[in-house]
Write an enzyme that holds these catalytic residues in place. Structure first.
Site, PDB file in Angstrom:
ATOM      1  N   SER A 140     -36.944 -32.216  46.936  1.00 20.79           N
ATOM      2  CA  SER A 140     -36.012 -32.180  48.288  1.00 20.79           C
ATOM      3  C   SER A 140     -35.541 -30.794  48.675  1.00 20.79           C
ATOM      4  O   SER A 140     -35.636 -29.882  47.781  1.00 20.79           O
ATOM      5  CB  SER A 140     -34.856 -32.890  48.126  1.00 20.79           C
ATOM      6  N   TYR A 153     -27.424 -34.763  43.089  1.00 20.58           N
ATOM      7  CA  TYR A 153     -28.621 -35.144  43.782  1.00 20.58           C
ATOM      8  C   TYR A 153     -29.183 -33.564  43.864  1.00 20.58           C
ATOM      9  O   TYR A 153     -30.401 -33.541  43.380  1.00 20.58           O
ATOM     10  CB  TYR A 153     -28.365 -35.649  45.067  1.00 20.58           C
TER      11      TYR A 153
HETATM   12  N1  NAD Z   1     -35.609 -39.637  53.060  1.00 22.97           N
HETATM   13  C1  NAD Z   1     -35.110 -38.165  52.861  1.00 22.97           C
HETATM   14  O1  NAD Z   1     -34.590 -37.868  53.911  1.00 22.97           O
HETATM   15  C2  NAD Z   1     -35.640 -37.953  51.840  1.00 22.97           C
HETATM   16  C3  NAD Z   1     -35.221 -36.028  51.609  1.00 22.97           C
HETATM   17  C4  NAD Z   1     -35.864 -35.553  50.504  1.00 22.97           C
HETATM   18  C5  NAD Z   1     -36.224 -36.067  49.697  1.00 22.97           C
HETATM   19  N2  NAD Z   1     -36.415 -37.252  49.549  1.00 22.97           N
HETATM   20  C6  NAD Z   1     -36.913 -38.019  48.113  1.00 22.97           C
HETATM   21  O2  NAD Z   1     -38.004 -38.802  48.189  1.00 22.97           O
HETATM   22  C7  NAD Z   1     -38.199 -40.113  47.420  1.00 22.97           C
HETATM   23  C8  NAD Z   1     -38.054 -41.157  48.269  1.00 22.97           C
HETATM   24  O3  NAD Z   1     -36.866 -41.244  49.078  1.00 22.97           O
HETATM   25  P1  NAD Z   1     -36.759 -42.614  50.238  1.00 22.97           P
HETATM   26  O4  NAD Z   1     -35.872 -41.906  51.508  1.00 22.97           O
HETATM   27  O5  NAD Z   1     -38.130 -42.886  50.448  1.00 22.97           O
HETATM   28  O6  NAD Z   1     -35.578 -43.505  49.457  1.00 22.97           O
HETATM   29  P2  NAD Z   1     -35.579 -45.089  49.384  1.00 22.97           P
HETATM   30  O7  NAD Z   1     -34.065 -45.180  49.352  1.00 22.97           O
HETATM   31  O8  NAD Z   1     -36.065 -45.512  50.461  1.00 22.97           O
HETATM   32  O9  NAD Z   1     -36.588 -45.435  48.216  1.00 22.97           O
HETATM   33  C9  NAD Z   1     -36.167 -45.239  46.919  1.00 22.97           C
HETATM   34  C10 NAD Z   1     -36.544 -46.411  46.150  1.00 22.97           C
HETATM   35  O10 NAD Z   1     -36.271 -45.940  44.553  1.00 22.97           O
HETATM   36  C11 NAD Z   1     -36.114 -47.333  44.021  1.00 22.97           C
HETATM   37  N3  NAD Z   1     -35.395 -47.263  42.894  1.00 22.97           N
HETATM   38  C12 NAD Z   1     -33.937 -46.791  42.631  1.00 22.97           C
HETATM   39  N4  NAD Z   1     -33.766 -46.949  40.929  1.00 22.97           N
HETATM   40  C13 NAD Z   1     -34.743 -46.866  40.783  1.00 22.97           C
HETATM   41  C14 NAD Z   1     -35.239 -47.154  39.264  1.00 22.97           C
HETATM   42  N5  NAD Z   1     -34.243 -46.988  38.254  1.00 22.97           N
HETATM   43  N6  NAD Z   1     -36.485 -47.054  38.885  1.00 22.97           N
HETATM   44  C15 NAD Z   1     -37.450 -47.577  39.827  1.00 22.97           C
HETATM   45  N7  NAD Z   1     -37.109 -47.466  41.276  1.00 22.97           N
HETATM   46  C16 NAD Z   1     -35.819 -47.220  41.454  1.00 22.97           C
HETATM   47  C17 NAD Z   1     -35.202 -48.246  44.730  1.00 22.97           C
HETATM   48  O11 NAD Z   1     -35.054 -49.265  44.757  1.00 22.97           O
HETATM   49  C18 NAD Z   1     -35.770 -47.754  46.424  1.00 22.97           C
HETATM   50  O12 NAD Z   1     -36.787 -48.823  46.511  1.00 22.97           O
HETATM   51  C19 NAD Z   1     -36.666 -39.626  46.836  1.00 22.97           C
HETATM   52  O13 NAD Z   1     -36.974 -39.212  45.546  1.00 22.97           O
HETATM   53  C20 NAD Z   1     -35.812 -38.809  47.355  1.00 22.97           C
HETATM   54  O14 NAD Z   1     -34.877 -38.033  46.931  1.00 22.97           O
HETATM   55  C21 NAD Z   1     -36.070 -38.263  50.557  1.00 22.97           C
END
Ligand code: NAD
Length: 258
Positions: A140, A153
């Protein structure tokens, strides 16, 4: 031309957001996916939507046996493994001063230890089989700079960048590439606050490219790093944030920047 014909990729956290969009597009581009998540309802629904080229499995990345089982499933059902995307995350939005040891562990366990365990499981198979592989880990922009009220985080995400570089270097001579994508704010279930149109507009206004990110924007970068187009790229990170993380000086009072 399809980039991923016959290729197989595991996507953890693949039931939602960025992981789900990556799964859809990997299959649209010729590949097959194992969607690993702990949200069974959403994972099953996504696999049904994508069709025969997607299998959902309950896979908790904190559990080494579950990580090995996801690799075994890819091989038994699809006959091979080519890529891995680690997208699973849990947030712990609290000031560090108030964060309990349990809440700290939950964030670090899923985001950092889970990325380690899943990458290790896939890499062990590739090394045993003398096969090439490509891993993309989700960090991120919060892993590049401190993120107020999300210190577990941001620390986890900084760790993911170094972990990926480390794996990439260890496995370079095995032709296993490991890279990181650093998204900025992206509209997914994780960032539900952006459903408020005023918040979304305010965020768009402070983003140099004038909008918040969409899962497709991030999936494009992930797919590039998984593909042969990135065959000379490893231990590297790709920032996809509309210019946000380089725009500090835009926010200095007294400057005109638009
Ligand atoms: N959305 C944003 O703004 C953003 C920004 C920077 C980084 N990210 C990163 O991108 C990635 C995806 O984010 P997103 O926004 O799609 O999140 P999201 O919450 O939509 O999806 C995350 C998924 O991880 C799953 N999960 C949680 N614990 C788990 C476990 N123990 N084993 C397997 N799966 C598990 C959840 O059930 C969920 O389906 C993450 O690593 C997040 O940190 C997202």
């Amino acid at each position: 031309m399809a980039h991923f014909t016959d290729r197989v990729c595991i996507i953890t956290g693949g039931a939602s957001g960025i992981g789900a969009e990556t799964a859809r597009r990997f299959v649209a581009d010729g590949g097959r996916v194992i969607i690993g998540d702990i949200d069974d309802d959403q994972g099953e629904a996504l696999a049904a939507e994508i069709g025969d080229s997607a299998i959902y499995t309950h896979g908790d990345v904190c559990n080494p046996a579950a990580c090995a089982a996801m690799v075994a499933l890819a091989v038994s059902r699809f006959g091979r493994l080519d890529g891995l995307v680690n997208s699973a995350i849990r947030m712990g939005p609290t000031a560090l001063v108030d964060l309990s040891p349990d809440d700290w562990r939950k964030v670090v366990d899923v985001g950092l230890t889970g990325t380690f365990l899943m990458t290790q499981a896939a890499g062990r198979w590739w090394i045993e089989q003398s096969k090439p592989g490509a891993v993309v880990n989700l960090s991120s922009t919060g892993g590049l700079q401190p993120y107020n009220l999300a210190g577990a985080y941001s620390t986890t995400k900084a760790g993911v960048i170094m972990l990926s570089k480390q794996f990439g270097l260890e496995w370079a001579r095995n032709n296993i590439r490991v890279n990181t994508v650093c998204p900025g704010h992206t509209e997914t279930p994780l960032t539900a606050y952006m459903r408020d149109p005023a918040v979304k507009q305010a965020r768009a206004d402070v983003t140099p490219l004038g909008r918040v990110g969409q899962p497709e924007d991030i999936a494009d970068g992930i797919l590039y790093l998984l593909s042969d187009a990135a065959s000379y790229v490893t231990s590297s990170e790709l920032v996809i944030d509309g210019g946000m993380s380089t725009s500090l000086f835009n926010h200095m009072p007294g400057r005109k920047w638009d």
